[in-house]
Write a protein that holds these residues in place. Structure first.
Motif, PDB file in Angstrom:
ATOM      1  N   ALA A 240      30.790  37.383  -1.694  1.00 45.23           N
ATOM      2  CA  ALA A 240      30.847  36.046  -2.304  1.00 45.23           C
ATOM      3  C   ALA A 240      31.193  34.998  -1.244  1.00 45.23           C
ATOM      4  N   ALA A 241      32.206  35.292  -0.433  1.00 47.61           N
ATOM      5  CA  ALA A 241      32.636  34.302   0.577  1.00 47.61           C
ATOM      6  C   ALA A 241      31.507  34.019   1.567  1.00 47.61           C
ATOM      7  N   GLN A 242      30.765  35.044   1.909  1.00 47.38           N
ATOM      8  CA  GLN A 242      29.660  34.836   2.860  1.00 47.38           C
ATOM      9  C   GLN A 242      28.543  34.013   2.219  1.00 47.38           C
ATOM     10  N   ALA A 243      28.327  34.227   0.919  1.00 48.70           N
ATOM     11  CA  ALA A 243      27.286  33.451   0.227  1.00 48.70           C
ATOM     12  C   ALA A 243      27.720  32.002   0.023  1.00 48.70           C
ATOM     13  N   LEU A 244      29.032  31.772  -0.049  1.00 50.61           N
ATOM     14  CA  LEU A 244      29.518  30.447  -0.432  1.00 50.61           C
ATOM     15  C   LEU A 244      29.814  29.523   0.747  1.00 50.61           C
ATOM     16  N   GLY A 245      29.776  30.020   1.952  1.00 52.06           N
ATOM     17  CA  GLY A 245      29.881  29.126   3.106  1.00 52.06           C
ATOM     18  C   GLY A 245      31.225  29.111   3.795  1.00 52.06           C
ATOM     19  N   PRO A 246      31.340  28.303   4.843  1.00 43.92           N
ATOM     20  CA  PRO A 246      32.488  28.378   5.752  1.00 43.92           C
ATOM     21  C   PRO A 246      33.831  27.978   5.149  1.00 43.92           C
ATOM     22  N   GLN A 247      33.835  27.212   4.058  1.00 45.84           N
ATOM     23  CA  GLN A 247      35.134  26.817   3.491  1.00 45.84           C
ATOM     24  C   GLN A 247      35.745  27.920   2.627  1.00 45.84           C
ATOM     25  N   VAL A 248      34.985  28.972   2.410  1.00 42.85           N
ATOM     26  CA  VAL A 248      35.433  30.003   1.469  1.00 42.85           C
ATOM     27  C   VAL A 248      35.805  31.291   2.207  1.00 42.85           C
ATOM     28  N   GLN A 249      36.999  31.798   1.912  1.00 40.54           N
ATOM     29  CA  GLN A 249      37.492  33.015   2.569  1.00 40.54           C
ATOM     30  C   GLN A 249      38.138  33.954   1.550  1.00 40.54           C
ATOM     31  N   CYS A 250      38.519  35.126   2.019  1.00 41.54           N
ATOM     32  CA  CYS A 250      39.018  36.177   1.127  1.00 41.54           C
ATOM     33  C   CYS A 250      40.529  36.345   1.246  1.00 41.54           C
ATOM     34  N   LEU A 251      41.207  36.274   0.111  1.00 39.28           N
ATOM     35  CA  LEU A 251      42.657  36.434   0.101  1.00 39.28           C
ATOM     36  C   LEU A 251      43.020  37.862  -0.309  1.00 39.28           C
ATOM     37  N   VAL A 252      43.970  38.424   0.414  1.00 44.17           N
ATOM     38  CA  VAL A 252      44.398  39.800   0.141  1.00 44.17           C
ATOM     39  C   VAL A 252      45.758  39.785  -0.550  1.00 44.17           C
ATOM     40  N   ASP A 253      45.766  40.179  -1.812  1.00 43.04           N
ATOM     41  CA  ASP A 253      47.029  40.409  -2.504  1.00 43.04           C
ATOM     42  C   ASP A 253      47.309  41.902  -2.346  1.00 43.04           C
ATOM     43  N   LEU A 254      48.449  42.226  -1.745  1.00 38.41           N
ATOM     44  CA  LEU A 254      48.692  43.624  -1.382  1.00 38.41           C
ATOM     45  C   LEU A 254      48.653  44.567  -2.591  1.00 38.41           C
ATOM     46  N   GLY A 255      48.975  44.065  -3.759  1.00 37.59           N
ATOM     47  CA  GLY A 255      49.035  44.937  -4.936  1.00 37.59           C
ATOM     48  C   GLY A 255      47.713  45.137  -5.650  1.00 37.59           C
TER      49      GLY A 255
END
Ligand code: RM4
Ligand code: MN
Ligand code: MN
Length: 429
Positions: A240-255
């Motif tokens: 999704a982040a790659q399709a949505l462009g440079p302002q979009v990144q992936c957040l990791v919630d450890l749980g």
């Protein structure tokens, strides 16, 4: 404006100061033997901060029950004050992350002013399309951004745009989107179409992001949807982040991963893809338990930081993760848990800074597995408490923040000032 009497902190520190100076000097000598400059480590830790989730200062619960504590915050202004206590005593949490609609208020200029007076800023905004709000026309029972009905998707998009507007007024620069969307039965949802609808809705949110803003996509394996979720894992999130462009990144919630998943590896992959947004720190034993960071698996937290410090050390371009706690405090005073968790995160960072990167590189090149792993263990097993204590002493915070908090009587004061809310049921806040 300080919620805890500064004199109380000063008196408290006066009793411990001599020990801290001795311990710091001693650790400095030990680290010097490893060619590590303690002052450089202390300066790096001083520049590190982790955001407090506004919903974390209320007592959490489960779907079975919630056992409210005394003096719980009643609104976002109360929450801000509790966050100010955490930052005043621990000095590791300069920002607060809000959740809308839980933190809606009538005057955001006033809220921003209040935060400034406390010396706090605003981190990422969080939207909520996982529960219905009173009076909303469309229900999220069967999804929000990915719902089969266009009107429901439009409502969920509009809510995210409102979060951006509020965030703009507060000086935030990011929107975190976690959707509970998914399915409870095999066959209930067309996986590919649901993902397509997610992209279509999310594109409209991205289009409304102000310049300089980022959008964080948060994946989660399960709950409340227990058969499948639309953004189930880092793979879906990355797609999704790659399709949505440079302002979009992936957040990791450890749980948000299956038990035993190698999270530090996921972190490394997202860094390599230039898509690591940041973290929701917590700990877990079974699922999205939202336990206090480092309370169950401190070594795992350290290994995550080891990847982060390595990326910074190697100057990976565009590497700028956002750090946040995301926990549910069901049996502790949330202020104490948050102070302690922030310290755990800070501690893991300090330990990761102690890894001898040159020696590790050599051991990896030589396939010396034992030497490599012992280099990590040596850093992890170093008690960096004197660094954290010295830092707090220098910054006018409390050497022993939980001790000072208990001595301050803040909770009892709040219990008197903030009458208990009636009828609180299960849930997060
Ligand atoms: C979710 C997720 C989100 C948080 C909600 C309250 O499990 O972790 O980040 O906003 O809980
Ligand atoms: Mn989270
Ligand atoms: Mn969660």
């Amino acid at each position: 404006m300080k919620p805890i009497d500064s004199q109380l902190i000063a008196d408290h520190n006066a009793r411990l100061e001599r020990h801290v100076r001795n311990d710091y000097e001693h650790l400095g000598e030990q680290l010097a033997r490893r060619d590590v400059d303690i002052e450089a480590i202390t300066a790096q830790v001083a520049a590190f901060g982790v955001a407090i989730p506004s919903w974390g200062v209320g007592t959490g619960g489960t779907r079975f029950a919630r056992f409210p504590g005394a003096g719980e915050p009643r609104d976002v202004f109360d929450k801000l004050q509790d966050c100010a206590v955490i930052h005043q005593l621990g000095r590791a949490t300069p920002t607060v992350s809000l959740h809308i609609p839980w933190d809606r208020c009538s005057d955001y200029t006033e809220l921003r002013g209040q935060a400034q007076a406390f010396g706090l800023g605003f981190d990422a905004m969080n939207s909520n399309t996982f529960s219905d709000q009173p009076g909303q026309p469309q229900s999220y029972k069967f999804g929000s951004l990915t719902h089969t009905h266009a009107a429901t998707r439009a409502q969920a998009v509009a809510h995210n745009l409102e979060c951006i507007e509020i965030g703009r007024a507060l000086g935030s620069q990011a929107l975190t989107v976690w959707v509970g969307d998914g399915s409870n039965f095999p066959g209930q949802q067309h996986f590919r179409r649901a993902f397509d609808r997610y992209l279509e809705s999310t594109r409209q949110i991205v289009a409304a992001l102000p310049a300089g803003w980022r959008m964080f996509l948060e994946h989660k394996i399960a709950e409340p949807a227990f058969y499948s979720t639309v953004i189930q894992d880092w793979g879906s999130s990355l797609m999704a982040a790659q399709a949505l462009g440079p302002q979009v990144q992936c957040l990791v919630d450890l749980g948000h991963h299956a038990p035993n998943v190698n999270i530090e590896m996921i972190v490394a992959r997202l860094i390599a893809a230039g898509k690591l947004a940041g973290f929701h720190f917590n700990d877990s034993k079974y699922g999205d338990d939202d336990l206090d960071a480092g309370s169950v698996s401190p070594y795992r937290l350290f290994l995550v930081f080891n990847e982060l410090v390595a990326a910074a050390h190697e100057r990976v371009p565009g590497f700028e993760p956002a750090y946040m706690l995301d926990q549910s405090h069901n049996v502790t005073d949330p202020i104490e848990s948050l102070i302690d968790s922030a310290e755990q995160v800070q501690r893991s960072y300090a330990q990761a800074l102690l890894v001898d990167r040159v020696a590790l590189d050599a051991a990896q090149q030589a396939n010396d597995a034992l030497a490599a792993t012992k280099l990590l263990k040596r850093a992890f097993q170093t008690d960096v408490s004197p660094i954290l204590q010295q830092l707090r002493l220098q910054q006018g915070a409390a050497i022993d923040p939980i001790g000072a908090y208990r001595a301050s009587g803040y909770r009892a004061r709040m219990a008197a000032e903030r009458p208990a809310r009636a009828g609180a049921g299960g849930g997060i806040v």
